[in-house]
Structures are given as C-alpha cells and as structure tokens.
Scaffold this motif. Structure first.
Motif, PDB file in Angstrom:
ATOM      1  N   ALA A  41       0.845  -1.201   0.000  1.00  0.00           N
ATOM      2  CA  ALA A  41       0.000   0.000   0.000  1.00  0.00           C
ATOM      3  C   ALA A  41       0.878   1.248   0.000  1.00  0.00           C
ATOM      4  O   ALA A  41       1.993   1.242   0.516  1.00  0.00           O
ATOM      5  N   GLU A  42       0.363   2.291  -0.574  1.00  0.00           N
ATOM      6  CA  GLU A  42       1.078   3.564  -0.606  1.00  0.00           C
ATOM      7  C   GLU A  42       0.734   4.372   0.642  1.00  0.00           C
ATOM      8  O   GLU A  42      -0.451   4.569   0.937  1.00  0.00           O
ATOM      9  N   PRO A  43       1.722   4.854   1.379  1.00  0.00           N
ATOM     10  CA  PRO A  43       1.446   5.656   2.574  1.00  0.00           C
ATOM     11  C   PRO A  43       0.591   6.881   2.269  1.00  0.00           C
ATOM     12  O   PRO A  43      -0.236   7.287   3.082  1.00  0.00           O
ATOM     13  N   ALA A  44       0.761   7.443   1.089  1.00  0.00           N
ATOM     14  CA  ALA A  44       0.012   8.646   0.719  1.00  0.00           C
ATOM     15  C   ALA A  44      -1.471   8.364   0.525  1.00  0.00           C
ATOM     16  O   ALA A  44      -2.281   9.292   0.496  1.00  0.00           O
ATOM     17  N   SER A  45      -1.856   7.101   0.439  1.00  0.00           N
ATOM     18  CA  SER A  45      -3.269   6.764   0.242  1.00  0.00           C
ATOM     19  C   SER A  45      -4.035   6.655   1.564  1.00  0.00           C
ATOM     20  O   SER A  45      -5.248   6.455   1.544  1.00  0.00           O
ATOM     21  N   PHE A  46      -3.348   6.804   2.685  1.00  0.00           N
ATOM     22  CA  PHE A  46      -3.996   6.701   3.994  1.00  0.00           C
ATOM     23  C   PHE A  46      -4.449   8.070   4.483  1.00  0.00           C
ATOM     24  O   PHE A  46      -3.757   9.068   4.311  1.00  0.00           O
ATOM     25  N   HIS A  47      -5.612   8.082   5.109  1.00  0.00           N
ATOM     26  CA  HIS A  47      -6.199   9.294   5.668  1.00  0.00           C
ATOM     27  C   HIS A  47      -6.709   8.951   7.055  1.00  0.00           C
ATOM     28  O   HIS A  47      -7.607   8.129   7.208  1.00  0.00           O
ATOM     29  N   ILE A  48      -6.134   9.567   8.073  1.00  0.00           N
ATOM     30  CA  ILE A  48      -6.559   9.341   9.454  1.00  0.00           C
ATOM     31  C   ILE A  48      -7.487  10.483   9.852  1.00  0.00           C
ATOM     32  O   ILE A  48      -7.117  11.655   9.741  1.00  0.00           O
ATOM     33  N   ILE A  49      -8.684  10.131  10.309  1.00  0.00           N
ATOM     34  CA  ILE A  49      -9.681  11.113  10.714  1.00  0.00           C
ATOM     35  C   ILE A  49      -9.943  10.933  12.202  1.00  0.00           C
ATOM     36  O   ILE A  49     -10.144   9.807  12.669  1.00  0.00           O
ATOM     37  N   ALA A  50      -9.954  12.027  12.955  1.00  0.00           N
ATOM     38  CA  ALA A  50     -10.098  11.922  14.407  1.00  0.00           C
ATOM     39  C   ALA A  50     -10.882  13.101  14.970  1.00  0.00           C
ATOM     40  O   ALA A  50     -11.051  14.131  14.307  1.00  0.00           O
ATOM     41  N   HIS A  51     -11.322  12.921  16.201  1.00  0.00           N
ATOM     42  CA  HIS A  51     -12.065  13.964  16.914  1.00  0.00           C
ATOM     43  C   HIS A  51     -11.569  14.030  18.349  1.00  0.00           C
ATOM     44  O   HIS A  51     -11.276  13.008  18.965  1.00  0.00           O
ATOM     45  N   SER A  52     -11.488  15.245  18.873  1.00  0.00           N
ATOM     46  CA  SER A  52     -11.147  15.487  20.271  1.00  0.00           C
ATOM     47  C   SER A  52      -9.781  14.877  20.613  1.00  0.00           C
ATOM     48  O   SER A  52      -8.813  15.111  19.900  1.00  0.00           O
ATOM     49  N   LEU A  53      -9.715  14.090  21.658  1.00  0.00           N
ATOM     50  CA  LEU A  53      -8.435  13.493  22.053  1.00  0.00           C
ATOM     51  C   LEU A  53      -7.910  12.541  20.983  1.00  0.00           C
ATOM     52  O   LEU A  53      -6.711  12.305  20.884  1.00  0.00           O
ATOM     53  N   GLY A  54      -8.807  12.034  20.153  1.00  0.00           N
ATOM     54  CA  GLY A  54      -8.380  11.190  19.041  1.00  0.00           C
ATOM     55  C   GLY A  54      -7.456  11.924  18.085  1.00  0.00           C
ATOM     56  O   GLY A  54      -6.669  11.301  17.373  1.00  0.00           O
ATOM     57  N   CYS A  55      -7.527  13.254  18.063  1.00  0.00           N
ATOM     58  CA  CYS A  55      -6.609  14.036  17.225  1.00  0.00           C
ATOM     59  C   CYS A  55      -5.174  13.855  17.692  1.00  0.00           C
ATOM     60  O   CYS A  55      -4.252  13.798  16.871  1.00  0.00           O
ATOM     61  N   ALA A  56      -4.991  13.749  18.994  1.00  0.00           N
ATOM     62  CA  ALA A  56      -3.646  13.481  19.514  1.00  0.00           C
ATOM     63  C   ALA A  56      -3.203  12.087  19.098  1.00  0.00           C
ATOM     64  O   ALA A  56      -2.040  11.881  18.724  1.00  0.00           O
ATOM     65  N   VAL A  57      -4.129  11.129  19.143  1.00  0.00           N
ATOM     66  CA  VAL A  57      -3.829   9.773  18.692  1.00  0.00           C
ATOM     67  C   VAL A  57      -3.390   9.800  17.227  1.00  0.00           C
ATOM     68  O   VAL A  57      -2.391   9.188  16.858  1.00  0.00           O
ATOM     69  N   ALA A  58      -4.138  10.515  16.403  1.00  0.00           N
ATOM     70  CA  ALA A  58      -3.804  10.618  14.982  1.00  0.00           C
ATOM     71  C   ALA A  58      -2.425  11.246  14.787  1.00  0.00           C
ATOM     72  O   ALA A  58      -1.658  10.821  13.921  1.00  0.00           O
ATOM     73  N   GLY A  59      -2.114  12.236  15.588  1.00  0.00           N
ATOM     74  CA  GLY A  59      -0.803  12.875  15.499  1.00  0.00           C
ATOM     75  C   GLY A  59       0.322  11.929  15.869  1.00  0.00           C
ATOM     76  O   GLY A  59       1.363  11.897  15.205  1.00  0.00           O
ATOM     77  N   TYR A  60       0.116  11.150  16.940  1.00  0.00           N
ATOM     78  CA  TYR A  60       1.133  10.166  17.327  1.00  0.00           C
ATOM     79  C   TYR A  60       1.315   9.130  16.227  1.00  0.00           C
ATOM     80  O   TYR A  60       2.438   8.749  15.904  1.00  0.00           O
ATOM     81  N   ALA A  61       0.217   8.676  15.642  1.00  0.00           N
ATOM     82  CA  ALA A  61       0.312   7.694  14.555  1.00  0.00           C
ATOM     83  C   ALA A  61       1.020   8.307  13.352  1.00  0.00           C
ATOM     84  O   ALA A  61       1.933   7.700  12.780  1.00  0.00           O
ATOM     85  N   GLY A  62       0.612   9.504  12.985  1.00  0.00           N
ATOM     86  CA  GLY A  62       1.195  10.163  11.823  1.00  0.00           C
ATOM     87  C   GLY A  62       2.682  10.416  11.940  1.00  0.00           C
ATOM     88  O   GLY A  62       3.410  10.368  10.946  1.00  0.00           O
ATOM     89  N   SER A  63       3.134  10.651  13.156  1.00  0.00           N
ATOM     90  CA  SER A  63       4.566  10.900  13.345  1.00  0.00           C
ATOM     91  C   SER A  63       5.399   9.633  13.142  1.00  0.00           C
ATOM     92  O   SER A  63       6.612   9.714  12.980  1.00  0.00           O
ATOM     93  N   ARG A  64       4.744   8.480  13.131  1.00  0.00           N
ATOM     94  CA  ARG A  64       5.449   7.210  12.974  1.00  0.00           C
ATOM     95  C   ARG A  64       5.213   6.557  11.608  1.00  0.00           C
ATOM     96  O   ARG A  64       5.637   5.437  11.384  1.00  0.00           O
ATOM     97  N   ILE A  65       4.501   7.260  10.737  1.00  0.00           N
ATOM     98  CA  ILE A  65       4.225   6.746   9.394  1.00  0.00           C
ATOM     99  C   ILE A  65       4.843   7.720   8.394  1.00  0.00           C
ATOM    100  O   ILE A  65       4.388   8.852   8.266  1.00  0.00           O
ATOM    101  N   GLY A  66       5.855   7.280   7.708  1.00  0.00           N
ATOM    102  CA  GLY A  66       6.509   8.136   6.727  1.00  0.00           C
ATOM    103  C   GLY A  66       5.631   8.382   5.510  1.00  0.00           C
ATOM    104  O   GLY A  66       4.972   7.460   5.019  1.00  0.00           O
ATOM    105  N   GLN A  67       5.552   9.604   5.044  1.00  0.00           N
ATOM    106  CA  GLN A  67       4.816   9.970   3.844  1.00  0.00           C
ATOM    107  C   GLN A  67       3.306   9.743   3.958  1.00  0.00           C
ATOM    108  O   GLN A  67       2.633   9.478   2.956  1.00  0.00           O
ATOM    109  N   LEU A  68       2.759   9.824   5.190  1.00  0.00           N
ATOM    110  CA  LEU A  68       1.320   9.655   5.391  1.00  0.00           C
ATOM    111  C   LEU A  68       0.559  10.674   4.560  1.00  0.00           C
ATOM    112  O   LEU A  68       0.931  11.858   4.501  1.00  0.00           O
TER     113      LEU A  68
END
Length: 74
Positions: A41-68
């Motif tokens: 899969a291409e990292p650029a094809s992923f889209h993480i959607i979050a709300h409230s504290l989940g935004c922090a979760v998305a940020g932590y995930a995004g920082s560990r996925i290159g080219q998200l």
C-alpha cells in the motif's frame, strides 16, 4: 475503512487517557506500516480522521508513518 475503538483506554482520569493516546497511536502506526510493507500500500493513500483526544492519537500515529497522506482532526 478501519475504525479504532479505544473506548477501554479512553477513560477518566483524563491524564490516563492522554497517556493511553500515545499507545493507541503507536498501535495504529504499526498496523498501517504493516499494511504498507506486506500489501504494498502507498502511505500517501492513507487518511486518518479523528475527533477530540483522538486528534492526539492521529498525530502520534502520523509521526510514525513516513509519507502519510493526510490527517484530519475536528
């Protein structure tokens, strides 16, 4: 589409939920990185959607996925 239900880790006190956000974000990153590695899969094809504290979760995930591709927080 994959949904993450972290209801058991998102509870009071708020400080505990914040600490768990890092763990959940890391788990999401591991899943996405595994899909990238095993399925090509291409990292650029992923889209993480979050709300409230989940935004922090998305940020932590995004920082560990290159080219998200994208993170959307509300």
């Amino acid at each position: 589409m994959i949904f993450t239900d972290w209801n058991r880790a998102n509870y009071c006190p708020y400080t505990k939920a914040v600490a768990n956000a890092q763990i959940v974000g890391t788990d999401i990153a591991l899943l996405v990185n595994k899909m990238i590695k095993t399925n090509g899969a291409e990292p650029a094809s992923f889209h993480i959607i979050a709300h409230s504290l989940g935004c922090a979760v998305a940020g932590y995930a995004g920082s560990r996925i290159g080219q998200l591709g994208r993170i959307t927080g509300a």
